[in-house]
Write a protein that holds these residues in place. Structure first.
Motif, PDB file in Angstrom:
ATOM      1  N   ASN A  68       0.930  -1.191   0.024  1.00  0.00           N
ATOM      2  CA  ASN A  68       0.096  -0.064  -0.057  1.00  0.00           C
ATOM      3  C   ASN A  68       0.939   1.428   0.045  1.00  0.00           C
ATOM      4  O   ASN A  68       2.169   1.239  -0.193  1.00  0.00           O
ATOM      5  CB  ASN A  68      -0.981   0.005   1.249  1.00  0.00           C
ATOM      6  N   GLU A  69       0.342   2.570   0.016  1.00  0.00           N
ATOM      7  CA  GLU A  69       1.081   3.696  -0.104  1.00  0.00           C
ATOM      8  C   GLU A  69       2.004   3.813   1.109  1.00  0.00           C
ATOM      9  O   GLU A  69       3.283   3.979   0.996  1.00  0.00           O
ATOM     10  CB  GLU A  69       0.051   4.821   0.121  1.00  0.00           C
ATOM     11  N   LYS A  70       1.554   3.329   2.272  1.00  0.00           N
ATOM     12  CA  LYS A  70       2.772   3.311   3.495  1.00  0.00           C
ATOM     13  C   LYS A  70       3.690   2.480   3.318  1.00  0.00           C
ATOM     14  O   LYS A  70       4.933   2.665   3.429  1.00  0.00           O
ATOM     15  CB  LYS A  70       1.846   2.923   4.672  1.00  0.00           C
ATOM     16  N   GLY A  71       3.536   1.160   2.767  1.00  0.00           N
ATOM     17  CA  GLY A  71       4.549   0.305   2.455  1.00  0.00           C
ATOM     18  C   GLY A  71       5.523   0.774   1.546  1.00  0.00           C
ATOM     19  O   GLY A  71       6.805   0.599   1.791  1.00  0.00           O
ATOM     20  N   ILE A  72       4.911   1.323   0.548  1.00  0.00           N
ATOM     21  CA  ILE A  72       6.221   1.943  -0.778  1.00  0.00           C
ATOM     22  C   ILE A  72       6.803   3.070  -0.143  1.00  0.00           C
ATOM     23  O   ILE A  72       8.129   3.013  -0.257  1.00  0.00           O
ATOM     24  CB  ILE A  72       5.180   2.551  -1.637  1.00  0.00           C
ATOM     25  N   ASN A  73       6.244   3.781   0.892  1.00  0.00           N
ATOM     26  CA  ASN A  73       7.161   4.922   1.512  1.00  0.00           C
ATOM     27  C   ASN A  73       8.198   4.384   2.480  1.00  0.00           C
ATOM     28  O   ASN A  73       9.268   4.847   2.511  1.00  0.00           O
ATOM     29  CB  ASN A  73       6.198   5.832   2.340  1.00  0.00           C
ATOM     30  N   GLN A  74       7.457   3.241   3.016  1.00  0.00           N
ATOM     31  CA  GLN A  74       8.584   2.616   4.035  1.00  0.00           C
ATOM     32  C   GLN A  74       9.703   1.875   3.200  1.00  0.00           C
ATOM     33  O   GLN A  74      10.906   2.204   3.796  1.00  0.00           O
ATOM     34  CB  GLN A  74       7.829   1.269   4.590  1.00  0.00           C
ATOM     35  N   VAL A  75       9.518   1.404   2.188  1.00  0.00           N
ATOM     36  CA  VAL A  75      10.548   0.714   1.522  1.00  0.00           C
ATOM     37  C   VAL A  75      11.590   1.864   0.912  1.00  0.00           C
ATOM     38  O   VAL A  75      13.001   1.777   0.841  1.00  0.00           O
ATOM     39  CB  VAL A  75      10.229   0.056   0.299  1.00  0.00           C
ATOM     40  N   LYS A  76      11.144   3.125   0.559  1.00  0.00           N
ATOM     41  CA  LYS A  76      11.864   4.137  -0.042  1.00  0.00           C
ATOM     42  C   LYS A  76      12.802   4.616   1.082  1.00  0.00           C
ATOM     43  O   LYS A  76      13.958   4.915   0.616  1.00  0.00           O
ATOM     44  CB  LYS A  76      11.213   5.276  -0.604  1.00  0.00           C
ATOM     45  N   ILE A  77      12.276   4.761   2.220  1.00  0.00           N
ATOM     46  CA  ILE A  77      13.206   5.189   3.322  1.00  0.00           C
ATOM     47  C   ILE A  77      14.081   4.087   3.769  1.00  0.00           C
ATOM     48  O   ILE A  77      15.458   4.615   3.963  1.00  0.00           O
ATOM     49  CB  ILE A  77      12.284   5.464   4.614  1.00  0.00           C
ATOM     50  N   LEU A  78      13.720   2.934   3.510  1.00  0.00           N
ATOM     51  CA  LEU A  78      14.582   1.739   4.236  1.00  0.00           C
ATOM     52  C   LEU A  78      15.719   1.875   3.020  1.00  0.00           C
ATOM     53  O   LEU A  78      17.144   1.427   3.217  1.00  0.00           O
ATOM     54  CB  LEU A  78      14.223   0.458   4.037  1.00  0.00           C
ATOM     55  N   ALA A  79      15.422   1.834   1.916  1.00  0.00           N
ATOM     56  CA  ALA A  79      16.473   1.658   0.528  1.00  0.00           C
ATOM     57  C   ALA A  79      17.510   2.716   0.727  1.00  0.00           C
ATOM     58  O   ALA A  79      18.702   2.730   0.449  1.00  0.00           O
ATOM     59  CB  ALA A  79      16.029   1.917  -0.807  1.00  0.00           C
ATOM     60  N   GLU A  80      17.283   3.818   1.229  1.00  0.00           N
ATOM     61  CA  GLU A  80      18.204   4.981   1.357  1.00  0.00           C
ATOM     62  C   GLU A  80      19.242   4.557   2.510  1.00  0.00           C
ATOM     63  O   GLU A  80      20.576   4.505   2.324  1.00  0.00           O
ATOM     64  CB  GLU A  80      17.685   6.301   2.089  1.00  0.00           C
ATOM     65  N   LYS A  81      18.782   3.699   3.460  1.00  0.00           N
ATOM     66  CA  LYS A  81      19.747   3.341   4.463  1.00  0.00           C
ATOM     67  C   LYS A  81      20.696   2.182   3.993  1.00  0.00           C
ATOM     68  O   LYS A  81      21.751   1.970   4.201  1.00  0.00           O
ATOM     69  CB  LYS A  81      18.962   2.653   5.816  1.00  0.00           C
ATOM     70  N   LEU A  82      19.889   1.115   3.281  1.00  0.00           N
ATOM     71  CA  LEU A  82      20.543  -0.003   2.712  1.00  0.00           C
ATOM     72  C   LEU A  82      21.631   0.289   1.688  1.00  0.00           C
ATOM     73  O   LEU A  82      22.559  -0.629   1.550  1.00  0.00           O
ATOM     74  CB  LEU A  82      19.559  -0.822   1.999  1.00  0.00           C
ATOM     75  N   ASP A  83      21.384   1.454   1.190  1.00  0.00           N
ATOM     76  CA  ASP A  83      22.371   1.701   0.015  1.00  0.00           C
ATOM     77  C   ASP A  83      23.869   1.970   0.692  1.00  0.00           C
ATOM     78  O   ASP A  83      24.821   1.579   0.017  1.00  0.00           O
ATOM     79  CB  ASP A  83      22.027   3.220  -0.403  1.00  0.00           C
ATOM     80  N   GLU A  84      24.040   2.360   2.002  1.00  0.00           N
ATOM     81  CA  GLU A  84      25.161   2.346   2.772  1.00  0.00           C
ATOM     82  C   GLU A  84      25.832   1.106   3.050  1.00  0.00           C
ATOM     83  O   GLU A  84      26.976   0.838   3.277  1.00  0.00           O
ATOM     84  CB  GLU A  84      24.890   3.164   3.970  1.00  0.00           C
ATOM     85  N   LEU A  85      25.144   0.071   2.867  1.00  0.00           N
ATOM     86  CA  LEU A  85      25.645  -1.432   3.021  1.00  0.00           C
ATOM     87  C   LEU A  85      26.415  -2.129   1.982  1.00  0.00           C
ATOM     88  O   LEU A  85      27.069  -2.972   2.173  1.00  0.00           O
ATOM     89  CB  LEU A  85      24.519  -2.330   3.663  1.00  0.00           C
ATOM     90  N   HIS A  86      26.048  -1.594   0.889  1.00  0.00           N
ATOM     91  CA  HIS A  86      26.639  -2.179  -0.613  1.00  0.00           C
ATOM     92  C   HIS A  86      26.525  -3.364  -0.806  1.00  0.00           C
ATOM     93  O   HIS A  86      27.342  -3.961  -0.986  1.00  0.00           O
ATOM     94  CB  HIS A  86      28.414  -1.591  -0.588  1.00  0.00           C
ATOM     95  N   ILE A  87      25.144  -3.759  -0.600  1.00  0.00           N
ATOM     96  CA  ILE A  87      24.791  -5.063  -0.910  1.00  0.00           C
ATOM     97  C   ILE A  87      25.017  -5.384  -2.531  1.00  0.00           C
ATOM     98  O   ILE A  87      24.858  -4.473  -3.221  1.00  0.00           O
ATOM     99  CB  ILE A  87      23.230  -5.244  -0.475  1.00  0.00           C
ATOM    100  N   GLU A  88      25.354  -6.763  -2.506  1.00  0.00           N
ATOM    101  CA  GLU A  88      25.962  -7.152  -4.023  1.00  0.00           C
ATOM    102  C   GLU A  88      25.024  -7.805  -4.775  1.00  0.00           C
ATOM    103  O   GLU A  88      25.027  -7.775  -6.075  1.00  0.00           O
ATOM    104  CB  GLU A  88      27.343  -7.694  -3.975  1.00  0.00           C
ATOM    105  N   ARG A  89      23.892  -8.472  -3.921  1.00  0.00           N
ATOM    106  CA  ARG A  89      22.897  -9.074  -4.804  1.00  0.00           C
ATOM    107  C   ARG A  89      21.653  -8.844  -3.953  1.00  0.00           C
ATOM    108  O   ARG A  89      21.829  -8.811  -2.712  1.00  0.00           O
ATOM    109  CB  ARG A  89      23.341 -10.508  -5.094  1.00  0.00           C
ATOM    110  N   LEU A  90      20.707  -9.146  -4.474  1.00  0.00           N
ATOM    111  CA  LEU A  90      19.349  -8.969  -3.557  1.00  0.00           C
ATOM    112  C   LEU A  90      18.360 -10.150  -3.957  1.00  0.00           C
ATOM    113  O   LEU A  90      18.059 -10.345  -5.373  1.00  0.00           O
ATOM    114  CB  LEU A  90      18.483  -7.666  -3.906  1.00  0.00           C
ATOM    115  N   TYR A  91      17.971 -11.259  -3.409  1.00  0.00           N
ATOM    116  CA  TYR A  91      17.322 -12.436  -3.611  1.00  0.00           C
ATOM    117  C   TYR A  91      15.838 -12.164  -3.138  1.00  0.00           C
ATOM    118  O   TYR A  91      15.779 -11.456  -1.876  1.00  0.00           O
ATOM    119  CB  TYR A  91      17.829 -13.693  -2.968  1.00  0.00           C
ATOM    120  N   THR A  92      14.734 -12.454  -3.785  1.00  0.00           N
ATOM    121  CA  THR A  92      13.551 -12.014  -3.009  1.00  0.00           C
ATOM    122  C   THR A  92      12.424 -13.269  -3.346  1.00  0.00           C
ATOM    123  O   THR A  92      12.458 -14.045  -4.305  1.00  0.00           O
ATOM    124  CB  THR A  92      12.693 -10.771  -3.888  1.00  0.00           C
TER     125      THR A  92
END
Length: 201
Positions: free
Chosen positions: A31-55
């Motif tokens: 939902n809209e809240k979920g999309i906003n949650q992910v965008k905020i999280l992605a900013e933080k995850l960018d600092e971890l330099h993840i090399e692959r993402l499995y889903t």
């Protein structure tokens, strides 16, 4: 060799907001809240330099992974072994009703106990079933790292679901494991062992 796994629970769906028991048969979108949650999280995850993402292949998880991928510029690999638990007869019911109808089974999903990993709803998966599909995937990722890439360290994001992630946490000795939408759990594989390294966000 060391492998850092960052287990990410997907963002909020309307089913989460309505407190519905949401398993592998629900393919709800964020939902809209979920999309906003992910965008905020992605900013933080960018600092971890993840090399692959499995889903997980479920829509809510794959949406989460794609949004993270855009911000973090990381490739996404869809894998059905990361899908949410098959909760059988509890699928799609209000959580309150599930606790009234199946109190002992429901309680063990909210608070997994390694001595009761055979726990499951009728027609559904057990905790052990979940572990038997997720840990072989992690082992394969590590094997690829060692044999093909020969990288001493690797950072992997895993987008999955509450039932899956809490079961893994319990298997690694975490008492009363809980994970909210878009929280991140750090699990490390080092010296041939998996261990829980805490929550990050």
């Amino acid at each position: 060799m060391r492998t850092d796994f960052y287990f990410i629970r997907h963002g909020q769906t309307d089913n989460n907001a309505l407190n519905v028991w949401q398993g592998k048969d629900s393919n709800a979108a964020l939902n809209e809240k979920g999309i906003n949650q992910v965008k905020i999280l992605a900013e933080k995850l960018d600092e971890l330099h993840i090399e692959r993402l499995y889903t997980s292949n479920l829509r809510r998880a794959e949406q989460t992974a794609r949004l993270i991928s855009i911000r973090c510029d990381v490739p996404v690999y869809v894998n059905t072994e990361l899908r949410e638990v098959d909760y059988g007869v509890a699928e799609g019911l209000p959580v309150e009703n599930v606790f009234k109808m199946y109190p002992s089974v429901a309680q063990l999903w909210y608070n997994p106990n390694p001595q009761r990993f055979d726990n499951h709803f009728e027609e559904g998966e057990s905790h052990l079933d979940v572990l038997n599909r997720v840990f072989p995937l992690l082992d394969n990722i590590i094997r690829f790292q060692r044999q093909k890439l020969q990288m001493p360290e690797w950072r992997i994001g895993i987008v999955s679901h509450a039932g899956v992630i809490s079961t893994i946490m319990a298997a690694l000795g975490v008492k009363n494991p809980k994970i909210s939408n878009c929280e991140v759990v750090h699990i490390v594989h080092d010296d041939d062992y998996y261990h829980f390294n805490g929550k990050l966000f």
